[in-house]
Design a protein around this motif. Structure first.
Motif, mmCIF file in Angstrom:
data_model
loop_
_atom_site.group_PDB
_atom_site.id
_atom_site.type_symbol
_atom_site.label_atom_id
_atom_site.label_comp_id
_atom_site.label_asym_id
_atom_site.label_seq_id
_atom_site.Cartn_x
_atom_site.Cartn_y
_atom_site.Cartn_z
ATOM 1 N N PHE A 1 17.937 98.791 40.746
ATOM 2 C CA PHE A 1 17.646 97.678 41.655
ATOM 3 C C PHE A 1 17.925 98.047 43.112
ATOM 4 N N ASN A 2 18.927 98.885 43.320
ATOM 5 C CA ASN A 2 19.341 99.244 44.673
ATOM 6 C C ASN A 2 18.380 100.250 45.292
ATOM 7 N N GLY A 3 18.111 100.075 46.564
ATOM 8 C CA GLY A 3 17.233 101.005 47.269
ATOM 9 C C GLY A 3 16.560 100.322 48.434
ATOM 10 N N ASP B 1 7.997 100.211 41.767
ATOM 11 C CA ASP B 1 8.156 101.577 41.253
ATOM 12 C C ASP B 1 9.595 101.876 40.850
ATOM 13 N N ARG B 2 10.527 101.004 41.173
ATOM 14 C CA ARG B 2 11.922 101.177 40.745
ATOM 15 C C ARG B 2 12.196 100.510 39.404
ATOM 16 N N VAL B 3 11.330 99.616 38.942
ATOM 17 C CA VAL B 3 11.564 98.880 37.700
ATOM 18 C C VAL B 3 11.151 99.749 36.509
ATOM 19 N N PRO B 4 12.103 100.084 35.622
ATOM 20 C CA PRO B 4 11.761 100.905 34.453
ATOM 21 C C PRO B 4 10.733 100.216 33.552
ATOM 22 N N GLY B 5 9.941 101.029 32.870
ATOM 23 C CA GLY B 5 8.878 100.519 32.018
ATOM 24 C C GLY B 5 9.337 99.686 30.844
ATOM 25 N N ASP B 6 10.597 99.830 30.430
ATOM 26 C CA ASP B 6 11.081 99.082 29.270
ATOM 27 C C ASP B 6 11.718 97.740 29.647
#
Length: 128
Positions: A29-31, A51-56
């Motif tokens: 979440f951080n960035g 683009d930071r959110v994982p696919g799962d």
């Protein structure tokens, strides 16, 4: 209701993710970029560059963001309505986050150009 609100486009494509009630805030979440966290009794919602959110992770991708520019008095009325009405009356869904200094309106990327046009037609001004 205000006639004209200055708006700024917030760069990037955003994802709106949902985690379990007691979940910790994950490192991904951080960035950089706009982000927001809302914890309620039944979920943790995270908004950040997609683009930071994982696919799962359960998430709704492909949102773009604009924000109102102030100063707007904290107790001003009609601001949110003035921003949402031209969009929602034309069948475009929105996701709204209000901060101390402004409103952030997320609009599906597929509807972005139309939403921007509708806001301009309503008298709002996009500034750099």
């Amino acid at each position: 209701m205000p006639h004209s609100i200055n708006l700024r486009i917030v760069p990037g494509l955003y994802g709106v993710a949902r985690l379990a009630t007691g979940a910790s805030v994950p490192d991904w979440f951080n960035g950089p970029g706009f982000s927001a966290l809302v914890r309620s009794d039944d979920e943790l919602t995270l908004i950040c560059l997609q683009d930071r959110v994982p696919g799962d992770i359960e998430a709704e991708p492909n949102w773009r963001c604009l924000r109102s520019l102030g100063p707007i008095p904290f107790n001003a009325t009609g601001i949110l309505q003035a921003l949402i009405q031209p969009i929602s009356e034309n069948g475009i869904g929105v996701f709204v986050l209000c901060t101390f200094d402004g409103e952030h309106i997320l609009v599906p990327d597929r509807d972005w150009d139309r939403a921007e046009r509708l806001l301009e037609e309503a008298g709002h001004v996009f500034v750099s």
